[in-house]
Design an enzyme around this catalytic site. Structure first.
Site, short mmCIF file in Angstrom:
data_model
loop_
_atom_site.label_atom_id
_atom_site.label_comp_id
_atom_site.label_asym_id
_atom_site.label_seq_id
_atom_site.Cartn_x
_atom_site.Cartn_y
_atom_site.Cartn_z
N LYS A 121 -35.20 -6.44 31.53
CA LYS A 121 -36.45 -6.05 30.85
C LYS A 121 -37.24 -5.04 31.68
O LYS A 121 -37.69 -4.02 31.18
CB LYS A 121 -37.27 -7.33 30.65
N LYS A 133 -37.84 -15.81 37.55
CA LYS A 133 -38.46 -16.75 36.61
C LYS A 133 -38.67 -18.07 37.31
O LYS A 133 -37.92 -18.43 38.23
CB LYS A 133 -37.55 -16.97 35.39
N SER A 146 -48.58 -6.63 33.26
CA SER A 146 -48.60 -7.31 34.57
C SER A 146 -48.43 -6.28 35.69
O SER A 146 -49.05 -6.40 36.75
CB SER A 146 -47.46 -8.32 34.67
N ASP A 153 -38.97 0.60 32.64
CA ASP A 153 -39.27 1.34 33.88
C ASP A 153 -40.42 0.75 34.68
O ASP A 153 -41.33 1.46 35.11
CB ASP A 153 -39.53 2.83 33.57
N HIS A 182 -32.79 -8.58 43.64
CA HIS A 182 -33.62 -8.00 44.70
C HIS A 182 -33.40 -6.49 44.81
O HIS A 182 -33.73 -5.91 45.84
CB HIS A 182 -33.27 -8.67 46.05
N HIS A 183 -32.82 -5.88 43.77
CA HIS A 183 -32.56 -4.43 43.90
C HIS A 183 -33.86 -3.66 43.98
O HIS A 183 -33.90 -2.55 44.48
CB HIS A 183 -31.71 -3.92 42.72
#
Ligand code: NAD
Length: 488
Positions: free
Chosen positions: A111, A123, A379, A116, A81-82
């Site tokens: 990833k 997942k 995405s 960036d 959750h960073h």
């Protein structure tokens, strides 16, 4: 139904599900992480937090099928959750388990950092073999899974945004978006709750093929480095290189297609039940057509059919692209791999032990967490499009058409040169959505590859690109935590 929150994960997470044997995939990811962490200077507590799976949701829900009632097992893991939202695909797979989903979620965190993309990793998985269900049953299962995620605030444009993965595609994403929208009618950004949707349902042109296209851009960049190719005994450039692909699904098919179009020779393609081999090259488009007609690739007249799918991985080639599932190259078959480059399309196809063997053989590994990041990159573009409610290029395409045309006219007047129609078409047009998406993807894959190489140049102790990718990702996630003031 159980909700489990895991503050910390380690080498041997005690939880598995369904009585299945533990997968070593998670362990492989953590072993690589620990090795890479040695090349950073972060305190142990911060490294532990970067490794930990922040939220693990395990579900069991009922569904009615033609065979009667069934209990379906499913997971959603938000590894980090960073940065929010968390982001990662949903797979339909019969042998999935919690460890696998945790491993895949962790890879997503790293990833996203490497390319960036400002998301945390996540997942999801539904433990089914989609071949055993009708379309209506799959829709029911997907919608129920979505409703379970909504109930627990594990989906939403600002919270957690799924995407396609193994066994899922645009259709499933459309069902998810529709279910979320139905239950969140006031949320004007509801379409941003999932990516990989059909273009007509808020998707973006270029997402379906993005992972394979990104793989091609990354591989092409790697092959362009003359020094690196010399060490492998190869000429620079992708052209003429002999390629074997494992898995002819979304990633494998598109990777093979773009590599073929880029001048590589696709000598073999392996599927779960065997494969096809032709040293003179396989036309990927014709094979795809054959697959659509016959529901498989075996018996394709343009190549020899090979019944032992795993044997194909060991055949003579320059580049091996595993694009099916994890744990395909193990310490057992690694000594027999003949490829000079292993380009990981799948997540986790090479075990930690196998990689050590391949490294000793001097094989160049292009790591999954970089090479298949094209999907999440596009995405990200889709999510931005959903939040901005306008397609890329819509506002300025015609304006740019006119501007470039005027520049050409001015040049013609000033220089006396007349541009040909094809020159005019190449220069004087504003970019449409697909062009912009592909250009953003190409830029991302090239920049990230060179960041990994730069990481190796900066610290000569870093032995390979996977370690460089991990170091790069760990440093970026650590910086986010430090800036949040979590670790003052
Ligand atoms: P997919 O379901 O579209 O295709 C997978 C293909 O692999 C299928 O054709 C299947 O029959 C085949 N297969 C299964 N077992 C096999 C075996 N033992 N040997 C050879 N072939 C086998 O899935 P996908 O989306 O292409 O995903 C493949 C891999 O890529 C997974 O590891 C996934 O996590 C990863 N990945 C996918 C995306 C994406 O955008 N779809 C993005 C990043 C990573």
């Amino acid at each position: 139904m159980t909700v489990k929150s895991a503050a910390k994960s380690n080498h041997s997470p005690e939880t598995t599900s369904g009585g299945k044997p533990k997968s070593s995939f998670f362990e492989n990811v953590m072993l690589s992480f620990d090795e890479a962490a040695q090349f950073t200077s972060h305190p142990k507590g911060l490294l532990d937090q970067i490794k930990a799976c922040n939220n693990v949701l395990y579900l069991q829900f009922p569904t009615k099928t033609s065979r009667g009632w069934e209990v379906i097992e499913a997971w959603r893991v938000e590894h980090s959750h960073h940065k929010l939202p968390a982001k990662g695909g949903i797979r339909f797979a019969p042998h999935t388990d919690q460890e696998e989903v945790c491993a895949l979620a962790a890879l997503m965190t790293f990833k996203c950092a490497i390319v960036d993309v400002p998301f945390g990793g996540a997942k999801g998985a539904i433990k089914i073999d989609r071949k055993n269900y009708t379309e209506e049953e799959l829709e029911r299962i997907t919608r129920r899974y979505t409703a379970e995620l909504i109930k627990r605030n594990c989906i939403g444009p600002a919270v957690d945004v799924p995407a396609p993965d193994y066994g899922t595609g645009p259709k499933e994403m459309a069902w998810i978006a529709d279910t979320y929208h139905l239950m969140n009618q006031e949320n004007i950004d509801a379409l941003g709750c999932v990516t990989g949707k059909p273009v007509s349902q808020g998707g973006i042109d270029g997402r379906v093929e993005a992972t394979g296209r990104g793989l091609f851009f990354g591989l092409r960049e790697a092959c362009s480095k003359a020094d690196d190719m010399k060490k492998l005994g190869l000429e620079p450039g992708l052209e003429g290189k002999r390629v074997i692909v494992q898995g002819f699904g979304n990633v494998g098919y598109h990777a093979a297609k773009f590599c073929m179009e880029g001048g590589a020779i696709i000598v073999a393609i392996a599927e779960w039940n065997g494969g096809v081999y032709n040293p003179a090259g396989i036309d990927v488009n014709l094979l795809d057509q054959f697959r659509r007609e016959t529901k498989g690739i075996l018996g394709y007249p343009g190549a020899e059919t090979v019944t032992d799918a795993m044997a194909l991985l060991e055949m003579d080639c320059d580049i091996l692209i595993p694009a099916a599932l994890e744990n395909q190259i193990t310490k057992d078959n690694a000594p027999r791999i003949k490829a000079r480059i292993v380009a990981e399309g799948a997540n986790g196809p090479t075990t930690y032990a196998a990689e050590k063997i391949l490294e000793k053989k001097g094989i160049l590994m292009l790591p999954d967490m970089y090479l298949n990041a094209g999907g999440v990159t596009v995405s990200y573009f889709e999510w931005l499009k959903n939040l901005s409610h306008v397609s890329f290029g819509r506002m300025d395409r015609r304006y740019r058409d006119a501007t470039y045309t005027n520049i050409l006219k001015a040049l013609e007047t000033g220089t006396g040169k007349t541009f040909t129609d094809s020159e005019r078409q190449a220069i004087a047009h504003g970019a449409d959505e697909k062009t912009l998406v592909n250009s953003g993807l190409e830029d991302t894959m090239i920049l990230s590859y060179n960041q990994m190489r730069e990481e190796m140049r900066r610290d000569p102790r870093i032995p390979n690109l996977r370690m460089a990718a991990y170091v790069n990702a760990i440093n970026k996630v650590a910086q986010a935590y430090l800036e949040l003031g979590v670790f003052p």
